[in-house]
Design an enzyme around this catalytic site. Structure first.
Site, PDB file in Angstrom:
ATOM      1  N   ASP A  69       9.788   5.319 -10.165  1.00  0.00           N
ATOM      2  CA  ASP A  69       9.332   5.893 -11.429  1.00  0.00           C
ATOM      3  C   ASP A  69      10.017   7.222 -11.727  1.00  0.00           C
ATOM      4  O   ASP A  69      10.269   7.567 -12.889  1.00  0.00           O
ATOM      5  CB  ASP A  69       7.819   6.115 -11.395  1.00  0.00           C
ATOM      6  CG  ASP A  69       7.038   4.831 -11.622  1.00  0.00           C
ATOM      7  OD1 ASP A  69       7.677   3.776 -11.796  1.00  0.00           O
ATOM      8  OD2 ASP A  69       5.796   4.886 -11.626  1.00  0.00           O
TER       9      ASP A  69
ATOM     10  N   SER B 117       0.818  -1.203   0.000  1.00  0.00           N
ATOM     11  CA  SER B 117       0.000   0.000   0.000  1.00  0.00           C
ATOM     12  C   SER B 117       0.862   1.267   0.000  1.00  0.00           C
ATOM     13  O   SER B 117       1.544   1.563  -0.972  1.00  0.00           O
ATOM     14  CB  SER B 117      -0.945  -0.040   1.204  1.00  0.00           C
ATOM     15  OG  SER B 117      -1.912   0.975   1.144  1.00  0.00           O
TER      16      SER B 117
ATOM     17  N   LYS C 224      -0.505  -4.225  -3.267  1.00  0.00           N
ATOM     18  CA  LYS C 224      -1.816  -3.690  -2.880  1.00  0.00           C
ATOM     19  C   LYS C 224      -1.961  -2.305  -3.493  1.00  0.00           C
ATOM     20  O   LYS C 224      -1.410  -1.335  -3.006  1.00  0.00           O
ATOM     21  CB  LYS C 224      -1.976  -3.613  -1.366  1.00  0.00           C
ATOM     22  CG  LYS C 224      -3.333  -3.054  -0.921  1.00  0.00           C
ATOM     23  CD  LYS C 224      -3.448  -2.980   0.583  1.00  0.00           C
ATOM     24  CE  LYS C 224      -4.805  -2.425   1.007  1.00  0.00           C
ATOM     25  NZ  LYS C 224      -4.953  -1.000   0.703  1.00  0.00           N
TER      26      LYS C 224
END
Length: 529
Positions: free
Chosen positions: A296, A285, A310
């Site tokens: 990224d 999460s 998740k």
């Protein structure tokens, strides 16, 4: 025009169909309850069966959508802020008919400030004996609203004196930042266990402190085993390391209010300092938002093993009678556009089970620097570092509480120990542990022996045991090992767990983390990269 009219008609019919279906089942459920209330042979436990029905309904969606009744609102507060009202101590109650043993008071807690130590025994709470209470029931009696007083009748470990100790309960905050310090002259280390309210502000302060006071040149942010928490805190943690206004995560749901972008709104502390984020299969999460966005953005090197996967966002909705619904309202996407959700709860098998999204159905995305990353199953580290694999014996010693029980015995026999940096569990002390453990009941089979026993059970179920009985007996005999021999064999991997359990009882939780760091092979390998 005709096509547009038909489309509008179809959309309207779809909405009407959903509304009709909802109304139909609401009417059926109400009719069943009324009939049960009128006709069922025994008195109807309405609260119990309604709660069971709600739980089953929500459980068929995903594990994260749950109903929280008013009486459990404290659990919701615990989840959001990691706080509760109490005295701040871990307890141990080995016998329902015995006393409550203080296992570990928290540093700075009301328990610690009022002189409760590991090994002290609580005999009564507000004059009522704890005998007959389970550990959970005793813990419930010890908790209460901050500012309220509770009196403990305590048998002190060192003197055996029985005294009444009045304590005023406080709001106990369990810290998410488990440790923040230097691993050496250049490398800083922050261990984060959750994402409750205020944690990002704390990490920001620690990063500033480590840079200014300790000369930190590189930071290791440890999210291993961190199951997540508040999305906003994750975004604010990322803001420490990237320019203000950077996109961190995008949420997409059915309701328009569930569609939004989260960008950093605070000025960074340092956008250049080398950053390593450690993850594993327990990182989920919010941990994946932090690690995934930093990956990224090519702002951090991710090390460890693949995270949990998740990619779902939950929101809290108010319900009648003080209840609340924690409901999955969206999926989140990292800056490259990938969703890390590993399990597709919307497409269940015929038996109701769910499966992981196969690698063949995942997609490629590009980081800010053009590197390839994939969706559909957690965050894959840039550098894989496998953790140490412990023996079945060590897991068993922990699971059965043998090491924890020994630590209590150790405290009873030692009024003090050296400073954490100097504390070492000696060979002579390990011999004492072996004698202690030999007298305890726990499953000390090796993994191989457990597999043989499992195979024997399966063969017996299939009626084939007799055909290979001699071979299985010979294999079992060759794998047999008594407790003492096995404990000696696994000494090196057991001692760190013993040392950790001991030091926290003298120097609180941070001391235990220092022991973990001392033996953390995965962290040591990350440092060498």
């Amino acid at each position: 025009m005709m096509i547009l009219a038909l489309l509008a008609l179809c959309v309207g019919a779809g909405a009407q169909s959903k509304g009709f279906t909802l109304g139909k089942w609401t009417e059926i459920q109400n009719s069943i309850l009324k009939e049960l209330n009128r006709s069922y042979v025994d008195s109807l436990p309405i609260d119990r069966i309604e709660r069971a029905g709600v739980n089953a309904m929500l459980g068929s969606l995903d594990p994260y959508t749950v109903y929280i009744p008013q009486e459990e609102n404290e659990d919701l507060e615990m989840m959001i802020s990691n706080t509760y009202g109490g005295i701040g101590a871990v307890i141990y109650k080995p016998d329902t008919d015995g006393n409550v043993i203080i296992n570990e008071p928290y540093e700075g807690s009301p328990a610690a400030k009022n002189g409760l130590h590991c090994g002290d025994e609580i005999m009564a709470i507000d004059g009522v004996t704890v005998h007959g209470l389970t550990s959970a029931q005793a813990s419930e009696k010890m908790r209460g609203e901050a500012g309220t007083k509770v009196v403990f009748t305590v048998k002190k470990l060192r003197t055996q004196e029985v005294v009444d100790i009045p304590i005023t309960r406080e709001k106990i905050h369990l810290p998410d930042v488990q440790y923040a310090g230097m691993l050496d002259k250049e490398n800083g280390y922050i261990l984060l266990s959750g994402f409750s309210e205020g944690v990002a502000k704390e990490i920001r302060s620690e990063v500033i402190r480590l840079k200014k006071e300790c000369g930190m040149k590189k930071l290791y942010l440890d999210l291993r085993g961190n199951g997540g928490g508040l999305l906003g805190e994750a975004v604010d943690i990322v803001s420490i390391f990237v320019p203000k206004g950077t996109l961190v995560v995008t949420a997409k749901g059915k309701d328009k209010t569930a569609n939004y972008e989260c960008r950093t709104s605070k000025d960074p502390v340092d956008t250049k300092i080398p950053l390593v984020v450690l993850i594993d299969s327990g990182s989920a999460s919010a941990s994946e938002i932090v690690s995934g966005s930093l990956q990224d953005l090519d702002r951090a090197t991710i090390m460890g093993t693949r995270s949990y996967g998740k990619g779902l966002v939950q929101s809290i909705k108010d319900l009648p009678y003080g209840g609340q619904l924690k409901v999955t309202t969206a999926k989140y996407y990292t800056p490259s556009g990938r969703c890390v959700q590993a399990i597709d709860y919307s497409n269940r098998n015929e038996d109701g089970s769910v499966g992981h999204i196969p690698d063949s159905l995942t997609h490629e995305f590009k980081t800010a620097g053009g590197r390839t990353v994939r969706d559909g199953g957690g965050i894959t580290p840039d550098i894989e570092i496998k953790p140490h694999e412990y023996s079945r014996l060590t897991y068993s010693l922990v699971a059965y509480g043998v090491i924890e029980q020994y630590a209590l015995e150790y405290v009873r026999a030692h009024e003090s120990i050296p400073a954490v940096a100097d504390f070492k569990f000696t060979d002579a002390e390990y011999e004492q542990f072996i004698e202690f453990a030999k007298g305890k009941e726990f499953d000390y089979r090796s993994t191989a022996r457990a597999y043989v026993d499992q195979a024997r059970a399966e063969l017996k179920r299939d009626g084939l045991e007799d055909s290979v009985s001699a071979e299985l007996d010979a294999l079992s005999k060759s794998l047999d090992m008594d407790k003492e021999t096995f404990l000696r064999l696994k000494k090196d991997e057991i001692i760190p767990f013993i040392e950790e359990e001991i030091v926290v009882r003298y120097y609180f939780q941070k001391a235990g983390i220092e022991i973990e760091i001392r033996y953390d092979e995965q962290l040591k390998e990350a440092l060498s990269k």
